[in-house]
Design an enzyme around this catalytic site. Sequence first.
Site, mmCIF file in Angstrom:
data_model
loop_
_atom_site.group_PDB
_atom_site.id
_atom_site.type_symbol
_atom_site.label_atom_id
_atom_site.label_comp_id
_atom_site.label_asym_id
_atom_site.label_seq_id
_atom_site.Cartn_x
_atom_site.Cartn_y
_atom_site.Cartn_z
ATOM 1 N N CYS A 1 -2.437 -2.683 8.785
ATOM 2 C CA CYS A 1 -2.149 -1.315 9.248
ATOM 3 C C CYS A 1 -1.658 -1.348 10.705
ATOM 4 C CB CYS A 1 -3.391 -0.443 9.126
ATOM 5 S SG CYS A 1 -4.258 -0.608 7.552
ATOM 6 N N ASP B 1 2.213 2.716 2.580
ATOM 7 C CA ASP B 1 2.110 3.506 3.810
ATOM 8 C C ASP B 1 3.378 3.373 4.658
ATOM 9 O OD1 ASP B 1 -0.338 4.105 2.887
ATOM 10 O OD2 ASP B 1 -1.469 3.084 4.449
ATOM 11 N N CYS C 1 0.824 -1.213 0.000
ATOM 12 C CA CYS C 1 0.000 0.000 0.000
ATOM 13 C C CYS C 1 0.856 1.260 0.000
ATOM 14 C CB CYS C 1 -0.933 0.013 1.205
ATOM 15 S SG CYS C 1 -0.074 0.095 2.789
ATOM 16 N N CYS D 1 -3.040 5.430 5.621
ATOM 17 C CA CYS D 1 -4.496 5.398 5.673
ATOM 18 C C CYS D 1 -5.014 5.711 7.084
ATOM 19 C CB CYS D 1 -4.983 4.019 5.244
ATOM 20 S SG CYS D 1 -4.626 2.766 6.497
HETATM 21 FE FE1 FES Z 1 -1.628 0.050 4.305
HETATM 22 FE FE2 FES Z 1 -3.377 1.003 5.992
HETATM 23 S S1 FES Z 1 -3.716 0.489 3.903
HETATM 24 S S2 FES Z 1 -1.254 0.740 6.302
#
Ligand code: FES
Length: 132
Positions: free
Chosen positions: A104, A37, A35, A60
């Site tokens: 996450c 992040d 993702c 996110c």
């Molecule tokens: Fe990857 Fe939340 S979508 S950390």
Amino acid sequence: MALYSETVMDHFRNPRNVGIIEDADGVGEAGNPVCGDIMKIYLKIEDDRIRDVKFETFGCGSAIASSSMATELIKGKPVSEAMALTNKAVTEALDGLPAHKLHCSVLAEEAIQAALKDYYERNHIPYDERLC
Ligand code: FES
């Protein structure tokens, strides 16, 4: 049923411990390549306790809520308790996350572990990989 718990929404809207600690004793970062992040954790440690903790999260809402809750869970606690924090504990404290958002909370566990490892390395304390 709502996708996110009220606790998740509260920590997303009003995240605790956002920021950096300039003279941190340990800094750690974790990222998810899928993702994209990224989470960064700063620790201030005195007398074997987490005296202060701050985070920066580029990610996110679940990652922000997880960072906020994870920092709250370790603040003021002995280093050993911070070492033992799991993403499961973070998720439970948030009253759950959707299955596709569990990763996450893993970022929070990994970033805290990385910051503690940095603290250990700076102080030449052997780091026990088994606690990762
Ligand atoms: Fe990857 Fe939340 S979508 S950390």
